[in-house]
Design a protein around this motif. Structure first.
Motif, PDB file in Angstrom:
ATOM      1  N   SER A   1      -9.529 -40.583  11.371  1.00 31.21           N
ATOM      2  CA  SER A   1     -10.822 -40.781  10.713  1.00 31.21           C
ATOM      3  C   SER A   1     -11.317 -39.653   9.715  1.00 31.21           C
ATOM      4  CB  SER A   1     -11.812 -40.841  12.021  1.00 31.21           C
ATOM      5  OG  SER A   1     -11.763 -39.644  12.735  1.00 31.21           O
ATOM      6  N   GLY A   2     -10.845 -38.515   9.858  1.00 32.40           N
ATOM      7  CA  GLY A   2     -11.313 -37.500   8.674  1.00 32.40           C
ATOM      8  C   GLY A   2     -10.348 -37.848   7.442  1.00 32.40           C
ATOM      9  N   LEU A   3      -9.271 -38.211   7.730  1.00 34.54           N
ATOM     10  CA  LEU A   3      -8.301 -38.561   6.274  1.00 34.54           C
ATOM     11  C   LEU A   3      -8.900 -39.645   5.751  1.00 34.54           C
ATOM     12  CD1 LEU A   3      -4.725 -37.853   7.837  1.00 34.54           C
ATOM     13  CD2 LEU A   3      -5.816 -36.536   5.990  1.00 34.54           C
ATOM     14  N   ILE A   4      -9.154 -40.745   6.582  1.00 34.35           N
ATOM     15  CA  ILE A   4      -9.887 -42.070   6.010  1.00 34.35           C
ATOM     16  C   ILE A   4     -11.198 -41.752   5.149  1.00 34.35           C
ATOM     17  CG2 ILE A   4     -10.758 -44.457   6.339  1.00 34.35           C
ATOM     18  CD1 ILE A   4      -8.610 -44.467   8.558  1.00 34.35           C
ATOM     19  N   MET A   5     -12.027 -41.056   5.891  1.00 36.53           N
ATOM     20  CA  MET A   5     -13.260 -40.845   5.231  1.00 36.53           C
ATOM     21  C   MET A   5     -13.045 -39.992   4.032  1.00 36.53           C
ATOM     22  SD  MET A   5     -16.075 -40.188   8.081  1.00 36.53           S
ATOM     23  CE  MET A   5     -14.989 -39.282   9.248  1.00 36.53           C
ATOM     24  N   LEU A   6     -12.069 -39.050   4.128  1.00 34.88           N
ATOM     25  CA  LEU A   6     -11.821 -38.128   2.932  1.00 34.88           C
ATOM     26  C   LEU A   6     -11.305 -38.973   1.726  1.00 34.88           C
ATOM     27  CD1 LEU A   6     -11.785 -35.263   1.518  1.00 34.88           C
ATOM     28  CD2 LEU A   6      -9.482 -35.003   2.683  1.00 34.88           C
ATOM     29  N   LYS A   7     -10.444 -39.878   1.877  1.00 36.83           N
ATOM     30  CA  LYS A   7     -10.082 -40.713   0.960  1.00 36.83           C
ATOM     31  C   LYS A   7     -10.962 -41.456   0.106  1.00 36.83           C
ATOM     32  CE  LYS A   7      -7.039 -44.862   0.397  1.00 36.83           C
ATOM     33  NZ  LYS A   7      -8.385 -45.694  -0.357  1.00 36.83           N
ATOM     34  N   PHE A   8     -12.135 -42.044   0.654  1.00 37.76           N
ATOM     35  CA  PHE A   8     -13.131 -42.893   0.295  1.00 37.76           C
ATOM     36  C   PHE A   8     -13.881 -41.910  -0.651  1.00 37.76           C
ATOM     37  CE2 PHE A   8     -11.796 -46.059   3.516  1.00 37.76           C
ATOM     38  CZ  PHE A   8     -11.662 -47.011   2.489  1.00 37.76           C
ATOM     39  N   ALA A   9     -14.276 -40.755   0.233  1.00 40.92           N
ATOM     40  CA  ALA A   9     -15.420 -39.754  -0.438  1.00 40.92           C
ATOM     41  C   ALA A   9     -14.973 -39.318  -1.797  1.00 40.92           C
ATOM     42  CB  ALA A   9     -15.549 -38.586   0.536  1.00 40.92           C
ATOM     43  N   PHE A  10     -13.371 -38.906  -1.769  1.00 40.50           N
ATOM     44  CA  PHE A  10     -12.797 -38.500  -2.975  1.00 40.50           C
ATOM     45  C   PHE A  10     -12.565 -39.329  -4.088  1.00 40.50           C
ATOM     46  CE2 PHE A  10      -9.077 -36.962  -5.313  1.00 40.50           C
ATOM     47  CZ  PHE A  10      -9.664 -35.749  -5.839  1.00 40.50           C
ATOM     48  N   GLU A  11     -12.359 -40.830  -3.647  1.00 39.99           N
ATOM     49  CA  GLU A  11     -12.268 -41.681  -4.735  1.00 39.99           C
ATOM     50  C   GLU A  11     -13.701 -41.767  -5.410  1.00 39.99           C
ATOM     51  OE1 GLU A  11     -10.923 -45.321  -2.900  1.00 39.99           O
ATOM     52  OE2 GLU A  11      -8.643 -44.532  -2.906  1.00 39.99           O
TER      53      GLU A  11
ATOM     54  N   PHE B   1      -2.908 -34.224   1.430  1.00 37.88           N
ATOM     55  CA  PHE B   1      -2.067 -34.755   0.214  1.00 37.88           C
ATOM     56  C   PHE B   1      -2.047 -36.313   0.251  1.00 37.88           C
ATOM     57  CE2 PHE B   1       1.840 -35.991  -1.610  1.00 37.88           C
ATOM     58  CZ  PHE B   1       1.605 -35.800  -3.018  1.00 37.88           C
ATOM     59  N   CYS B   2      -1.614 -36.669   1.490  1.00 30.52           N
ATOM     60  CA  CYS B   2      -1.335 -38.051   1.703  1.00 30.52           C
ATOM     61  C   CYS B   2      -2.690 -38.905   1.611  1.00 30.52           C
ATOM     62  CB  CYS B   2      -0.761 -38.307   3.259  1.00 30.52           C
ATOM     63  SG  CYS B   2       0.858 -37.877   3.382  1.00 30.52           S
ATOM     64  N   ALA B   3      -4.060 -38.216   1.844  1.00 32.24           N
ATOM     65  CA  ALA B   3      -5.152 -38.888   1.744  1.00 32.24           C
ATOM     66  C   ALA B   3      -5.445 -39.085   0.392  1.00 32.24           C
ATOM     67  CB  ALA B   3      -6.325 -38.189   2.819  1.00 32.24           C
ATOM     68  N   LEU B   4      -5.382 -38.149  -0.307  1.00 30.76           N
ATOM     69  CA  LEU B   4      -5.553 -37.710  -1.934  1.00 30.76           C
ATOM     70  C   LEU B   4      -4.613 -38.379  -2.773  1.00 30.76           C
ATOM     71  CD1 LEU B   4      -7.491 -34.733  -1.592  1.00 30.76           C
ATOM     72  CD2 LEU B   4      -8.278 -36.755  -1.274  1.00 30.76           C
ATOM     73  N   ILE B   5      -3.605 -39.158  -2.393  1.00 34.26           N
ATOM     74  CA  ILE B   5      -2.270 -39.517  -3.139  1.00 34.26           C
ATOM     75  C   ILE B   5      -2.877 -40.161  -4.392  1.00 34.26           C
ATOM     76  CG2 ILE B   5      -2.127 -41.626  -2.132  1.00 34.26           C
ATOM     77  CD1 ILE B   5       0.781 -39.123  -3.437  1.00 34.26           C
ATOM     78  N   LYS B   6      -3.903 -40.936  -4.496  1.00 30.70           N
ATOM     79  CA  LYS B   6      -4.204 -41.544  -5.830  1.00 30.70           C
ATOM     80  C   LYS B   6      -4.718 -40.581  -6.903  1.00 30.70           C
ATOM     81  CE  LYS B   6      -7.412 -45.547  -6.658  1.00 30.70           C
ATOM     82  NZ  LYS B   6      -8.340 -46.488  -6.307  1.00 30.70           N
ATOM     83  N   LEU B   7      -4.940 -39.298  -6.526  1.00 34.11           N
ATOM     84  CA  LEU B   7      -5.103 -38.456  -7.685  1.00 34.11           C
ATOM     85  C   LEU B   7      -3.743 -38.019  -8.552  1.00 34.11           C
ATOM     86  CD1 LEU B   7      -7.262 -36.277  -8.786  1.00 34.11           C
ATOM     87  CD2 LEU B   7      -6.317 -34.644  -7.127  1.00 34.11           C
ATOM     88  N   PHE B   8      -2.739 -38.483  -7.886  1.00 38.48           N
ATOM     89  CA  PHE B   8      -1.522 -38.060  -8.381  1.00 38.48           C
ATOM     90  C   PHE B   8      -0.833 -39.186  -9.114  1.00 38.48           C
ATOM     91  CE2 PHE B   8      -2.355 -34.995  -5.042  1.00 38.48           C
ATOM     92  CZ  PHE B   8      -2.462 -33.782  -5.740  1.00 38.48           C
ATOM     93  N   THR B   9      -0.974 -40.369  -9.069  1.00 40.70           N
ATOM     94  CA  THR B   9      -0.382 -41.772  -9.326  1.00 40.70           C
ATOM     95  C   THR B   9      -1.354 -42.661  -9.463  1.00 40.70           C
ATOM     96  OG1 THR B   9       1.418 -43.359  -8.852  1.00 40.70           O
ATOM     97  CG2 THR B   9       0.221 -42.361  -6.669  1.00 40.70           C
ATOM     98  N   LYS B  10      -1.129 -43.624 -10.312  1.00 44.27           N
ATOM     99  CA  LYS B  10      -1.955 -44.688 -10.535  1.00 44.27           C
ATOM    100  C   LYS B  10      -1.384 -46.053 -10.079  1.00 44.27           C
ATOM    101  CE  LYS B  10      -5.067 -42.630 -12.886  1.00 44.27           C
ATOM    102  NZ  LYS B  10      -6.242 -42.531 -12.551  1.00 44.27           N
ATOM    103  N   LYS B  11      -0.124 -45.851  -9.637  1.00 42.54           N
ATOM    104  CA  LYS B  11       0.722 -46.992  -8.872  1.00 42.54           C
ATOM    105  C   LYS B  11       0.046 -47.422  -7.516  1.00 42.54           C
ATOM    106  CE  LYS B  11       4.734 -46.669 -11.573  1.00 42.54           C
ATOM    107  NZ  LYS B  11       6.177 -46.374 -11.473  1.00 42.54           N
TER     108      LYS B  11
END
Length: 665
Positions: free
Chosen positions: A489-499, A418-428
């Motif tokens: 490293s998994g969280l960072i890569m998931l963040k960019f992949a999901f964005e 959830f912390c890695a994919l937080i951009k899905l829930f907020t635009k700030k």
């Protein structure tokens, strides 16, 4: 003015040098006002002092007689400096009896002394210098009375002469050279005749006035008989004998030649001056034309540069932007789906989520159940479960704990994801950055610490470690860094992949694509307005320069017309001067002939000033006795009575036509 407590200072001066020195001393000491009344003013030294005091802004008023002697000094120059100069005509001999000066309303100089070179060097004069308040006040009143009479039609006030005309146009309008030459010729003839036939012994006549005044104790009532005698002698002197006639005719002929030559020289000088002025004006006009043309050409080049360079450049910019706007409006469609990006991105997201799920499941098991399971296996005499970060049996072992184990795994895995994919829930942006730092910096660190501690305790219970776990041991435990790096490293890569996955779908969203296209068109519209404003400013500058050029062209045409007219005006001036020369010579010859005829026929015109001159001298002698015999105030009073008597005598002579016809009034 003299006050009651001021000491009376009064002196009588008889020596001419002392009189002159005292006048100079008092004039130099003047602080605010000088009043002068004198019949003759020919002393250039006193004139220079008056001029210097006028420059010092001293208030100066001067009354003099309008006669030939007083033309020797340039009183127009004094008038230009602010001095009030008044000339008295015809009845001037009455004023001549008052030769005085009042300075700063405090001191008066009064007597027989005229401000002339002759009075300073030759005559026997006397004056009284006094600060007596009543005397000073009476003389000021007398001065004002004379000035008031001077305002009558028979008097004139000197004003500065108008400046000479300088340009060719004004020279053409000025035809006074001929009239001036004729007038001067006439004046010279009058003066010459007056000097020839009106010459008399001034000292003797003044002495006669003194004796008559002494004989009658200054009684003005008997003055008329004395004036009749002066008049009779004057008329006898007018009668010209043959010897005087011949001398006068010869002098008239000589003066005729001299006046004609002078007149011709003056006209030639005026022509030369006009020709020089014409040349200068022509040169100035040509230089002006060159300057105007140069300025106009410079402005035209600047206008051409603005039109061909700047305006054209901005117009091309506007056209290009408008073309891009039309293309954006005409060719807008939803972007194509990029399968070559989508498949790898989806695969990466699934792989990373699976990786993180397995990784954090193993971590969850180690944290919650591994220590207890190891103790239970040891108590049962069984081998303990190996402590591995990637344990394939972690899921099954956790599920065996029941529903609670499944819930713990799901919650444990979902928090860091959830912390890695937080951009899905907020635009700030700041919230997204903060939660990502929390997920990696706190949660992942905490998990790494707890996992490394659980593994160490298991080894301690199994006898593999001799020392109990301490918090500081985490920084030296490889398991701590391994868990932290694998999770972070998994969280960072998931963040960019999901964005990246989100951006692929946003590009396919027609609302977002339309919004971006509209924003682009709006920005290009603003660019068009900015370029058009620049074009308007440049055009305004062009119009301003064109307006200046219109004015320059108008000046050019006016200057060109003036340049063309200069030769014509100069030729016209030459013709006028040529005509003036011919007619002026003839007028001078005609006047000469008339005067010679008057001489031959005993009809010489004599100015009344010549008669006034004699009466002035006679009255000076009359007043000499008055000032010698009586006190100042009494002498002034009797002088005024004599003056009034002389005025009445002359008026009666003129009104009753008893005066000789040869005398010009």
């Amino acid at each position: 003015m003299l006050t009651e407590n001021a000491q009376l200072d009064q002196q009588v001066l008889h020596n001419n040098k002392e009189i002159f020195s005292r006048i100079v001393e008092e004039l130099e000491g003047a602080e605010f006002e000088i009043l002068i009344a004198t019949a003759w003013f020919t002393d250039d030294e006193l004139f220079d002092i008056i001029k210097r005091k006028a420059i010092q802004n001293i208030n100066i008023s001067l009354i003099i007689a309008d006669n030939q002697e007083n033309l020797k000094l340039d009183f127009d120059e004094l008038a230009l400096l602010g001095v009030s100069v008044t000339r008295i005509k015809n009845v001037g001999y009455g004023m001549m009896n008052q030769k005085f000066c009042v300075i700063d309303k405090r001191v008066a100089l009064h007597g027989s002394y005229n401000w002339s070179v002759n009075a300073r060097k030759n005559n026997h004069e006397s004056i009284i210098v006094t600060n007596h308040a009543e005397t000073v006040a009476n003389l000021i009143t007398n001065f004002n009375d004379i000035n008031q009479k001077a305002s009558m039609p028979r008097a004139e006030t000197v004003v500065p002469s108008p400046p000479e005309l300088s340009t060719v146009e004004l020279k053409i309008e000025n035809h006074s050279a001929k009239e001036h030459a004729i007038l001067e010729f006439t004046k010279v003839l009058d003066s010459m005749i007056a000097a020839e036939i009106g010459n008399f012994d001034r000292k003797m006549l003044r002495g006669q006035g003194y004796e008559r005044s002494r004989f009658n104790n200054g009684d003005h009532q008997v003055l008329t008989k004395s004036l009749d005698t002066v008049y009779s002698v004057f008329i006898n002197d007018i009668d010209v004998v043959d010897d005087k006639k011949r001398r006068l005719i010869t002098k008239i002929d000589e003066q005729e030649v001299k006046s004609i030559n002078t007149f011709e020289e003056n006209l030639n000088l005026q022509l030369q001056t006009a020709e020089a002025a014409s040349e200068n004006e022509t040169l100035n006009a040509k230089n002006t034309l060159i300057s105007l043309r140069s300025e106009s050409e410079k402005n035209k080049q600047e206008i051409q540069g603005l039109k061909t360079d700047k305006i054209t450049f901005h117009e091309k910019e506007v056209a290009g932007i408008k073309e891009r706007i039309r293309d954006a409006q005409r060719n807008f469609i939803a972007p194509k789906f990029k399968w070559y990006e989508f498949i790898p991105v989806v695969f990466a997201n699934i792989s990373l989520v699976t990786y993180l799920f397995i990784f954090y499941s193993s971590a969850c098991y180690i944290l919650l159940f591994a220590v207890e399971d190891s103790k239970a296996a040891k108590a049962a005499g069984l081998d303990s479960i190996p402590m591995e970060i990637f344990n394939p049996k972690a899921l099954s072992l956790t599920f065996s704990k029941g529903v609670a184990g499944v819930i713990f795994i799901l919650l444990f895995v979902s928090i860091p994801i959830f912390c890695a994919l937080i951009k899905l829930f907020t635009k700030k942006q700041w919230i997204a950055v903060l939660m990502f730092i929390v997920g990696i910096g706190f949660i992942d660190v905490a998990i790494a610490y707890k996992v490394s501690a659980a593994i160490y305790e298991t080894k301690f219970d199994g006898g593999y470690e001799n020392e109990k776990w301490q918090m500081t041991m985490a920084f030296g435990d490889p398991n701590f860094y391994l868990v932290f790096l694998l999770g972070a490293s998994g969280l960072i890569m998931l963040k960019f992949a999901f964005e990246k996955l989100i951006s692929i779908f946003e590009e396919r969203n027609p609302d977002i694509a339309t919004l971006k296209n509209s924003l682009l068109i709006k920005q290009m519209d603003e660019d068009v307005k900015l370029q058009e404003e620049k074009i308007l400013l440049i055009k305004a500058n062009v119009y301003s320069i064109e307006a200046i050029n219109i004015g320059l062209d108008a000046q050019y045409k006016i200057t060109e017309a003036r340049l063309e007219a200069i030769p014509n005006k100069l030729n016209l001036l030459r013709e006028i001067k040529k005509t003036d020369l011919i007619t002026g010579k003839q007028h001078i010859r005609d006047i000469s002939t008339i005067y010679k005829s008057h001489v031959e026929n005993d009809h010489l015109p004599i100015s009344i000033d010549s008669l006034n001159d004699r009466i002035n001298i006679f009255l000076e002698g009359w007043n000499d006795y008055l000032h010698e015999e009586y006190a100042v105030l009494k002498a002034i009073e009797k002088s005024r009575e004599a003056f009034d008597t002389a005025v009445r005598w002359q008026n009666e002579k003129i009104s009753s036509t008893q005066i000789d016809k040869r005398i010009k009034i």
